[in-house]
Structures are given as structure tokens and as C-alpha cells.
Design a protein around this motif. Structure first.
Motif, PDB file in Angstrom:
ATOM      1  N   THR A   1      44.041  53.072  76.395  1.00  0.00           N
ATOM      2  CA  THR A   1      44.327  52.564  75.047  1.00  0.00           C
ATOM      3  C   THR A   1      44.080  51.068  74.967  1.00  0.00           C
ATOM      4  OG1 THR A   1      45.949  54.323  74.676  1.00  0.00           O
ATOM      5  CG2 THR A   1      46.108  52.379  73.262  1.00  0.00           C
ATOM      6  N   TYR A   2      44.497  50.322  75.982  1.00  0.00           N
ATOM      7  CA  TYR A   2      44.226  48.876  76.024  1.00  0.00           C
ATOM      8  C   TYR A   2      42.714  48.616  76.007  1.00  0.00           C
ATOM      9  CZ  TYR A   2      48.984  47.152  76.928  1.00  0.00           C
ATOM     10  OH  TYR A   2      50.305  46.803  76.818  1.00  0.00           O
ATOM     11  N   THR A   3      41.958  49.374  76.786  1.00  0.00           N
ATOM     12  CA  THR A   3      40.514  49.189  76.824  1.00  0.00           C
ATOM     13  C   THR A   3      39.897  49.402  75.451  1.00  0.00           C
ATOM     14  OG1 THR A   3      40.412  49.889  79.140  1.00  0.00           O
ATOM     15  CG2 THR A   3      38.370  50.008  77.879  1.00  0.00           C
ATOM     16  N   LEU A   4      40.325  50.455  74.771  1.00  0.00           N
ATOM     17  CA  LEU A   4      39.781  50.756  73.451  1.00  0.00           C
ATOM     18  C   LEU A   4      40.197  49.703  72.424  1.00  0.00           C
ATOM     19  CD1 LEU A   4      38.120  52.765  71.820  1.00  0.00           C
ATOM     20  CD2 LEU A   4      40.198  54.088  71.437  1.00  0.00           C
ATOM     21  N   LEU A   5      41.449  49.265  72.463  1.00  0.00           N
ATOM     22  CA  LEU A   5      41.908  48.225  71.545  1.00  0.00           C
ATOM     23  C   LEU A   5      41.100  46.943  71.712  1.00  0.00           C
ATOM     24  CD1 LEU A   5      45.765  48.726  71.864  1.00  0.00           C
ATOM     25  CD2 LEU A   5      44.445  48.994  69.746  1.00  0.00           C
ATOM     26  N   GLU A   6      40.856  46.555  72.959  1.00  0.00           N
ATOM     27  CA  GLU A   6      40.081  45.340  73.213  1.00  0.00           C
ATOM     28  C   GLU A   6      38.667  45.456  72.649  1.00  0.00           C
ATOM     29  OE1 GLU A   6      40.185  42.030  75.079  1.00  0.00           O
ATOM     30  OE2 GLU A   6      41.908  42.467  73.813  1.00  0.00           O
ATOM     31  N   ALA A   7      38.078  46.632  72.810  1.00  0.00           N
ATOM     32  CA  ALA A   7      36.722  46.823  72.308  1.00  0.00           C
ATOM     33  C   ALA A   7      36.698  46.823  70.784  1.00  0.00           C
ATOM     34  CB  ALA A   7      36.155  48.135  72.849  1.00  0.00           C
ATOM     35  N   VAL A   8      37.679  47.455  70.167  1.00  0.00           N
ATOM     36  CA  VAL A   8      37.705  47.544  68.708  1.00  0.00           C
ATOM     37  C   VAL A   8      37.921  46.180  68.069  1.00  0.00           C
ATOM     38  CG1 VAL A   8      39.067  48.420  66.756  1.00  0.00           C
ATOM     39  CG2 VAL A   8      38.382  49.974  68.591  1.00  0.00           C
ATOM     40  N   ARG A   9      38.767  45.358  68.670  1.00  0.00           N
ATOM     41  CA  ARG A   9      39.036  44.052  68.041  1.00  0.00           C
ATOM     42  C   ARG A   9      37.838  43.107  68.132  1.00  0.00           C
ATOM     43  NH1 ARG A   9      40.733  39.269  70.568  1.00  0.00           N
ATOM     44  NH2 ARG A   9      40.913  39.340  72.863  1.00  0.00           N
ATOM     45  N   ARG A  10      36.846  43.439  68.937  1.00  0.00           N
ATOM     46  CA  ARG A  10      35.673  42.578  69.096  1.00  0.00           C
ATOM     47  C   ARG A  10      34.505  43.003  68.195  1.00  0.00           C
ATOM     48  NH1 ARG A  10      36.687  39.276  73.375  1.00  0.00           N
ATOM     49  NH2 ARG A  10      38.374  39.958  74.783  1.00  0.00           N
ATOM     50  N   VAL A  11      34.714  44.023  67.371  1.00  0.00           N
ATOM     51  CA  VAL A  11      33.679  44.428  66.426  1.00  0.00           C
ATOM     52  C   VAL A  11      34.224  44.260  65.004  1.00  0.00           C
ATOM     53  CG1 VAL A  11      32.660  46.055  68.060  1.00  0.00           C
ATOM     54  CG2 VAL A  11      34.386  46.863  66.433  1.00  0.00           C
ATOM     55  N   ASP A  12      33.323  44.295  64.027  1.00  0.00           N
ATOM     56  CA  ASP A  12      33.758  44.042  62.656  1.00  0.00           C
ATOM     57  C   ASP A  12      33.605  45.246  61.731  1.00  0.00           C
ATOM     58  OD1 ASP A  12      31.038  44.212  62.401  1.00  0.00           O
ATOM     59  OD2 ASP A  12      30.756  42.156  61.646  1.00  0.00           O
ATOM     60  N   HIS A  13      33.286  46.415  62.294  1.00  0.00           N
ATOM     61  CA  HIS A  13      33.013  47.560  61.435  1.00  0.00           C
ATOM     62  C   HIS A  13      34.113  48.611  61.425  1.00  0.00           C
ATOM     63  CE1 HIS A  13      31.818  49.527  65.203  1.00  0.00           C
ATOM     64  NE2 HIS A  13      31.030  48.494  65.440  1.00  0.00           N
ATOM     65  N   VAL A  14      35.164  48.458  62.244  1.00  0.00           N
ATOM     66  CA  VAL A  14      36.245  49.440  62.276  1.00  0.00           C
ATOM     67  C   VAL A  14      37.312  49.032  61.262  1.00  0.00           C
ATOM     68  CG1 VAL A  14      38.048  50.531  63.650  1.00  0.00           C
ATOM     69  CG2 VAL A  14      35.809  50.052  64.684  1.00  0.00           C
ATOM     70  N   ALA A  15      37.473  49.852  60.220  1.00  0.00           N
ATOM     71  CA  ALA A  15      38.446  49.555  59.162  1.00  0.00           C
ATOM     72  C   ALA A  15      39.752  50.308  59.350  1.00  0.00           C
ATOM     73  CB  ALA A  15      37.847  49.906  57.798  1.00  0.00           C
ATOM     74  N   ALA A  16      39.789  51.230  60.315  1.00  0.00           N
ATOM     75  CA  ALA A  16      41.014  51.995  60.556  1.00  0.00           C
ATOM     76  C   ALA A  16      41.040  52.461  62.004  1.00  0.00           C
ATOM     77  CB  ALA A  16      41.092  53.201  59.622  1.00  0.00           C
ATOM     78  N   PHE A  17      42.134  52.144  62.693  1.00  0.00           N
ATOM     79  CA  PHE A  17      42.357  52.595  64.066  1.00  0.00           C
ATOM     80  C   PHE A  17      43.655  53.394  64.046  1.00  0.00           C
ATOM     81  CE2 PHE A  17      44.171  52.395  68.281  1.00  0.00           C
ATOM     82  CZ  PHE A  17      43.085  52.482  69.147  1.00  0.00           C
ATOM     83  N   VAL A  18      43.568  54.685  64.336  1.00  0.00           N
ATOM     84  CA  VAL A  18      44.730  55.573  64.260  1.00  0.00           C
ATOM     85  C   VAL A  18      45.020  56.117  65.651  1.00  0.00           C
ATOM     86  CG1 VAL A  18      45.711  57.625  63.179  1.00  0.00           C
ATOM     87  CG2 VAL A  18      44.119  56.175  61.890  1.00  0.00           C
ATOM     88  N   PHE A  19      46.242  55.874  66.115  1.00  0.00           N
ATOM     89  CA  PHE A  19      46.614  56.249  67.480  1.00  0.00           C
ATOM     90  C   PHE A  19      47.560  57.439  67.492  1.00  0.00           C
ATOM     91  CE2 PHE A  19      49.786  55.661  70.979  1.00  0.00           C
ATOM     92  CZ  PHE A  19      48.955  56.076  72.008  1.00  0.00           C
ATOM     93  N   ALA A  20      47.273  58.401  68.373  1.00  0.00           N
ATOM     94  CA  ALA A  20      48.120  59.577  68.550  1.00  0.00           C
ATOM     95  C   ALA A  20      49.222  59.271  69.542  1.00  0.00           C
ATOM     96  CB  ALA A  20      47.279  60.752  69.046  1.00  0.00           C
ATOM     97  N   SER A  21      50.412  58.999  69.038  1.00  0.00           N
ATOM     98  CA  SER A  21      51.564  58.758  69.889  1.00  0.00           C
ATOM     99  C   SER A  21      52.380  60.045  69.991  1.00  0.00           C
ATOM    100  CB  SER A  21      52.398  57.590  69.338  1.00  0.00           C
ATOM    101  OG  SER A  21      53.416  57.230  70.244  1.00  0.00           O
ATOM    102  N   THR A  22      53.671  59.928  70.230  1.00  0.00           N
ATOM    103  CA  THR A  22      54.498  61.097  70.498  1.00  0.00           C
ATOM    104  C   THR A  22      55.946  60.854  70.110  1.00  0.00           C
ATOM    105  OG1 THR A  22      55.407  62.471  72.297  1.00  0.00           O
ATOM    106  CG2 THR A  22      54.793  60.238  72.855  1.00  0.00           C
ATOM    107  N   GLY A  23      56.641  61.938  69.775  1.00  0.00           N
ATOM    108  CA  GLY A  23      58.075  61.848  69.555  1.00  0.00           C
ATOM    109  C   GLY A  23      58.826  61.507  70.825  1.00  0.00           C
ATOM    110  N   GLY A  24      58.130  61.614  71.991  1.00  0.00           N
ATOM    111  CA  GLY A  24      58.727  61.194  73.246  1.00  0.00           C
ATOM    112  C   GLY A  24      59.037  59.712  73.281  1.00  0.00           C
TER     113      GLY A  24
END
Length: 346
Positions: free
Chosen positions: A128-151
Motif C-alpha cells: 500500500t505504501y508503494t502504491l501511495l508513493e507512486a500515485v502521489r507522483r502522477v497527476d491523473h489519478v482523481a480517486a484512490f479507494v482503499f479496501a480496508s477491513t472491519g478488523g
């Protein structure tokens, strides 16, 4: 009141109408990590039906999930890749230039997290950290939705539905710990870097095509097909009461969150039925749906003086997203059993 009775009408007002999904997703470029898995496959199929241009990054693209046998598969660009691999992730964002990213890639099994804790933490938190770092360095992602858990909320013993503002509690296992770390990271990236990101916390998602027999409903179906004892092992005594959510309702939750991100800052959202059901009762329901026989399930776990109970308060999803669970538990189980015994339609 039966477990399948829909909840009473809420006192809180519904959310204002959002964008029309039929037009919002048409032609929109979407990346789904883990899109060949159970939940990811259902999400991909729905996005294709809405006209999205869908790509998938999955470290096991050959798995026999719902996507593999659905006609939508021919309209999806699927590539093998691990979310821990910085080059693979950066390459996927560069190649597909997605406008929305749904991050579902994970090691999702509690028993596996005990057997392989390092891998679970590396995939769920590190990936998740790897993906977040990559997404914040581009300008075309308008929505990042993460699958978390009730845990995220740890173990509970009272009937109060858990709210998004409740704090993270000590995880009962390594899977929970890894998802809490990722959940918190997504929130931190949204606050620190202004990332358009939201967190979805789901409870015990079930539905057609789930092959992971460490989970209750697939385990029950496997036992019934084998014809042996209706035995659920030593992990529980059968008294635990949990929120169960049909996979189609989960998919609609993902979509509503991404649609809202196009207009508002992100946040955290709970998704569940809002009503806990004893796992012993769920096992009985699976048996009756299978062949009409009300078998008594065997749970051999140590007796709990205070049963575990967990349900999620879904008021925020209802009021901000206009989301409510549409499929009652009995109906969802019946659909799941039909799929398992007859195979996918068509």
C-alpha cells in the motif's frame, strides 16, 4: 426479527443524488489492483458493465476467480505484477494513466497471516505504501479507494455498532495489524499530500465465487459438497456474532466512494448490514439453502463466556453516499450456494 429482514428505515436523511453511474464511468480509465481475486473480480465485472476502461494488476492473474469465467474478462487488460514492486506499479500507472485506482491487492486470509506474517505485512502494508508513493507522483489519478477491513476496530463484546471515528484497536491477528497500518497510511497521505483518497471498511464479505475455504460461507459449502461432518473446527464456539455483507453491496460501496471523490474530499466509510448474526446461524442458513436440510453445525472452539460481536454503523455511507445494503443475508446466501452448485450463468 429474522437475520434476513432488512433494517428499518433510517431516521437520518439520505444523501443528495450523486452522478449517474451509467455516465460517470463510461470511458473512465480505472486500475484495480488484485482485480482477479474474489472482491476485485466482482468490482471489475461491474465496472466493465458501466462502460469503464479497466486494467488489472495482479500477482496471480491466472487464478480461477469470477473474472476468469465472465465474458467481461475479454474487455480487461490484465497484467501480472506485485504491488510491492516499485517498477511494476510505476509502469502500470504510466501505461494505463488511470483516473481512478481501486486498491484491493492483499493477502486476505487470517490463517495465512499466522503462517506467513512477514509476507502478509509486506503485501498489505508495504504494498500500500508503494502504491501511495507512486500515485502521489502522477497527476491523473482523481480517486484512490482503499479496501480496508472491519478488523480495524479490533475485538468487541458489546452490541454498539462501530463508527468510523472509533479508534483503531489492538488487532487480534497479523492480518488485522497489516490492514490497520495500510488504512492509517492512506489517511495520512490524504492529509499530508492532498491525495484524493478514501478508505472503505467492510465486514465479512461473502458471495458467489469465493473459493477461500478458511472463510465461513465457502467452508460450509465445501463441507456440504464433501458430505462429511458439518464441522467448523476449533477457531470458534459458534457464538460469535458478526456483520455479513454481500459482495454486490460491497462493489456498490466502492463505486459510490469513488464517485464522491470526484466532488468532495475523501474520508473513511463503513459498509455492512448493521446487524450482527451468529456464525452458527449463518452456517445453518447455508445448509438449508444447499438442500433444504437444517444441519446443526459443529464448532469446537473453547466456550466464550462473553461472545465476540461486531457490527458497523453505516450512517455515514447512507447519508453521504446514498448507500444502503440491498441484498438480505438469506438471499445472498441462496445466490452464493446456487453459483457454487450450478456454476456461473451462461
Amino acid at each position: 426479527m429474522s437475520a434476513s429482514t432488512p433494517p428499518a428505515a433510517p431516521a437520518t436523511p439520505p444523501a443528495p443524488a450523486g452522478p449517474d453511474p451509467a455516465t460517470f464511468w463510461a470511458g473512465r480509465r480505472v486500475l484495480v489492483t488484485g482485480g482477479c481475486g474474489f472482491g476485485g473480480g466482482h468490482l471489475v465485472i461491474r465496472l466493465v458493465a458501466l462502460g469503464a476502461e479497466v486494467s488489472v494488476l495482479d500477482r496471480d492473474p491466472g487464478q480461477e476467480g469470477v473474472l476468469a469465467v465472465d465474458p467481461a474478462r475479454s474487455r480487461v487488460d490484465v497484467r501480472e505484477g506485485d504491488v510491492r514492486d516499485e517498477a511494476a506499479v510505476a509502469g502500470a500507472l504510466r501505461r494505463w494513466r488511470p483516473q481512478a485506482v481501486f486498491h484491493l491487492a492483499a493477502q486476505p486470509l487470517v490463517p495465512e497471516s499466522v503462517r506467513a506474517p512477514a509476507d502478509t505485512l509486506a503485501v498489505n502494508a508495504g504494498g500500500t505504501y508503494t502504491l501511495l508513493e507512486a500515485v502521489r507522483r502522477v497527476d491523473h489519478v482523481a480517486a484512490f479507494v482503499f479496501a480496508s477491513t472491519g478488523g480495524y476496530y479490533g475485538e468487541n463484546h458489546d452490541d454498539r455498532p462501530l463508527h468510523e471515528d472509533d479508534p483503531a484497536r489492538a488487532a487480534a491477528n497479523l492480518y488485522g495489524a497489516s490492514k490497520i497500518a495500510a488504512d492509517v497510511a492512506v489517511q495520512a497521505y490524504a492529509r499530508t499530500f492532498g491525495l484524493p483518497a478514501s478508505v472503505c471498511r467492510f465486514m465479512n464479505t461473502y458471495g458467489p465465487g469465493d473459493r477461500q475455504t478458511s472463510r465461513l460461507v465457502p467452508h460450509a459449502i465445501r463441507r456440504l459438497r464433501e458430505g462429511g461432518p458439518y464441522d467448523f473446527g476449533e477457531r470458534d464456539d459458534g457464538t460469535t456474532r458478526l456483520d455479513f455483507l454481500y459482495v454486490g453491496d460491497m462493489v456498490e460501496g466502492y463505486l459510490r466512494v469513488a464517485e464522491r471523490l470526484a466532488r468532495h474530499p475523501g474520508g473513511c466509510y463503513n459498509f455492512g448490514s448493521g446487524r450482527p448474526t451468529a456464525i452458527r446461524e449463518v452456517a445453518r442458513m447455508v445448509s438449508e439453502a444447499y438442500d433444504g436440510v437444517a444441519r446443526e453445525p459443529v464448532f469446537r472452539g473453547p466456550h466464550r463466556v462473553r461472545p465476540l460481536v461486531k457490527s458497523l454503523d453505516v450512517t455515514r455511507a447512507r447519508t453521504e453516499l446514498g448507500w444502503t445494503p440491498a441484498v438480505p443475508l438469506a438471499e445472498g446466501i441462496a445466490r452464493t450456494v446456487r453459483y457454487a452448485t450450478a456454476g456461473p450463468p451462461g
